[in-house]
Write a protein that holds these residues in place. Structure first.
Motif, PDB file in Angstrom:
ATOM      1  N   GLU A  14       0.999  -0.993   0.094  1.00 31.15           N
ATOM      2  CA  GLU A  14      -0.208   0.101   0.122  1.00 31.15           C
ATOM      3  C   GLU A  14       0.965   1.113   0.022  1.00 31.15           C
ATOM      4  N   LYS A  16       1.289   5.288   0.022  1.00 34.09           N
ATOM      5  CA  LYS A  16       0.617   6.759   0.694  1.00 34.09           C
ATOM      6  C   LYS A  16       1.329   7.818  -0.256  1.00 34.09           C
ATOM      7  N   ARG A 243      -0.754  -5.894   2.036  1.00 33.77           N
ATOM      8  CA  ARG A 243      -1.982  -6.468   2.237  1.00 33.77           C
ATOM      9  C   ARG A 243      -2.091  -7.677   1.191  1.00 33.77           C
TER      10      ARG A 243
END
Length: 311
Positions: A14, A16, A243
Motif C-alpha cells: 500500500e 501513500k 495486504r
C-alpha cells in the motif's frame, strides 16, 4: 486450450502519496567578516561556486587611513632609530678614548633597543590592519549553488551579515508524513518518486524521531537528483502497509456493455469489479475487488465470446 492462472492471494504494498521537497544538505551563509561598503558583487541566484571563490568585496576606507598613519609613525621612528644608532656609535668611540662612561653607553644601547621594539610593534599593527582589509573578500564556505543574495552592490554591510546563501553537500528529498504512518517507515525502504523524466526510485535514508505539528520528517536519497530548483515539491509514494490481493493478468479482463468480465475455465465469463493496475515481476496485473475467490482458474487471455457465469 487457453492458459489458466490459479488465483492465490498475493501480498502487495500500500502506497501513500505525499509531496517531498528538494533540499540542499547544507545551507551555509557566506558572511561578511568586515563592516563597510559592498563595492563589488560577483554572484547571483543560481550560480554554481566552488569552495573559496570570492563572491563579493567589502571596503572599509578607515583601514586605509590607519595604514597611512602607521606608516607615518614608522617613518618617524626610523629617523629616531638612525639618530640613536649614531649616538651609540659616537658613545663607543668616546668610551674607547676614556671620555664617557659605560653607564652612558648602556643608556644609548637601551634607547636603540626601545626604538627598534617600537618599530616592530608598528609593523605588527600594520599587518593586523592589512589582514582586516584582506578580510573584505567574502568567500564561498562550501561548493554548491547560490540560493539567495539578499544584498546589492553599494550597500553598507555589518560584520557577520549574510551576503549570499549557499546550498551544498548534495541534494535530497525531505518528507513530512502524517504521524499515523510513523511506524510504517523504515530506513532503507524503496521510495517511488515522480520526477520530470518519469518514475524513479529512491531510498529512505533517515527518519527523524521528533514529530512536529503531527508530522514525521524523513529524508530520501535519490541518485541524480538535480539541484536546479531547491525547495521544489515532488510527488512521492511511500510504502505504508502490505495486504493480500487477488491479481489477474491485464489481458484476462474484457469489457462488454460497461461491465468487466473475466474468463473462468469451464464456467464462461464472470462479472468482476477491477481495482488498481499493479506491476508484478514486470507483468501488468489488475487487482480484482469482487467476483473472484482464491482457487479460481482464470483464463490468462479473455475469450472472444462466452456466457456470463454465476457463482
Amino acid at each position: 486450450m487457453a492458459e489458466t492462472v490459479i488465483l492465490e492471494p498475493v501480498p502487495i504494498t500500500e502506497w501513500k502519496a505525499v509531496y517531498g521537497r528538494v533540499e540542499a544538505r547544507d545551507r551555509i551563509p557566506a558572511r561578511a567578516r568586515l563592516g563597510g561598503t559592498l563595492v563589488s558583487l560577483s554572484v547571483a541566484e543560481g550560480d554554481v561556486v566552488a569552495q573559496g571563490d570570492v563572491l563579493a568585496e567589502i571596503v572599509d576606507e578607515k583601514l586605509g587611513f590607519q595604514l597611512s598613519a602607521l606608516e607615518a609613525q614608522k617613518g618617524a621612528l626610523a629617523a629616531q632609530l638612525a639618530n640613536a644608532r649614531a649616538e651609540l656609535a659616537r658613545g663607543e668611540e668616546l668610551l674607547a678614548q676614556g671620555v664617557t662612561t659605560a653607564q652612558r653607553l648602556d643608556a644609548l644601547r637601551t634607547q636603540v633597543d626601545v626604538v627598534t621594539g617600537q618599530i616592530a610593534a608598528l609593523e605588527a599593527q600594520a599587518q593586523v590592519v592589512a589582514q582586516q582589509a584582506a578580510e573584505g573578500a567574502v568567500l564561498a564556505p562550501v561548493a554548491g549553488r547560490v540560493l539567495d543574495v539578499p544584498v546589492a552592490q553599494g550597500a553598507v554591510v555589518m560584520p557577520g551579515e549574510a551576503v549570499a546563501q549557499i546550498g551544498g553537500g548534495g541534494i535530497f528529498l525531505r518528507l513530512a508524513v502524517p504521524e499515523r504512518h510513523a511506524a510504517d517507515l523504515t530506513e532503507g525502504d524503496a521510495i517511488e518518486i515522480e520526477g520530470p523524466e518519469g518514475m524513479v526510485t529512491g531510498r529512505l535514508a533517515r527518519v527523524y524521531p521528533l514529530i512536529e505539528n503531527g508530522r514525521v520528517v524523513a529524508d530520501v536519497e535519490v541518485e541524480g537528483l538535480t539541484d536546479r530548483f531547491v525547495d521544489a515539491r515532488v510527488l512521492v509514494r511511500l510504502p505504508v502497509d502490505e495486504r493480500a490481493a487477488l491479481l489477474v493478468p491485464e489481458a484476462a479482463l474484457v469489457t462488454r456493455g460497461g461491465l468487466d468480465f473475466v474468463g473462468i475455465e469451464g464456467a464462461g465469463l464472470r462479472v468482476v469489479v477491477p481495482g488498481a493496475r499493479v506491476m508484478l515481476d514486470d507483468a501488468a496485473m489488475v487487482e480484482v475487488l469482487t467476483g473472484l475467490r482464491a482457487g479460481d482458474a482464470v483464463l490468462a487471455v479473455a475469450p472472444e465470446a462466452g456466457e456470463v457465469g454465476h457463482e
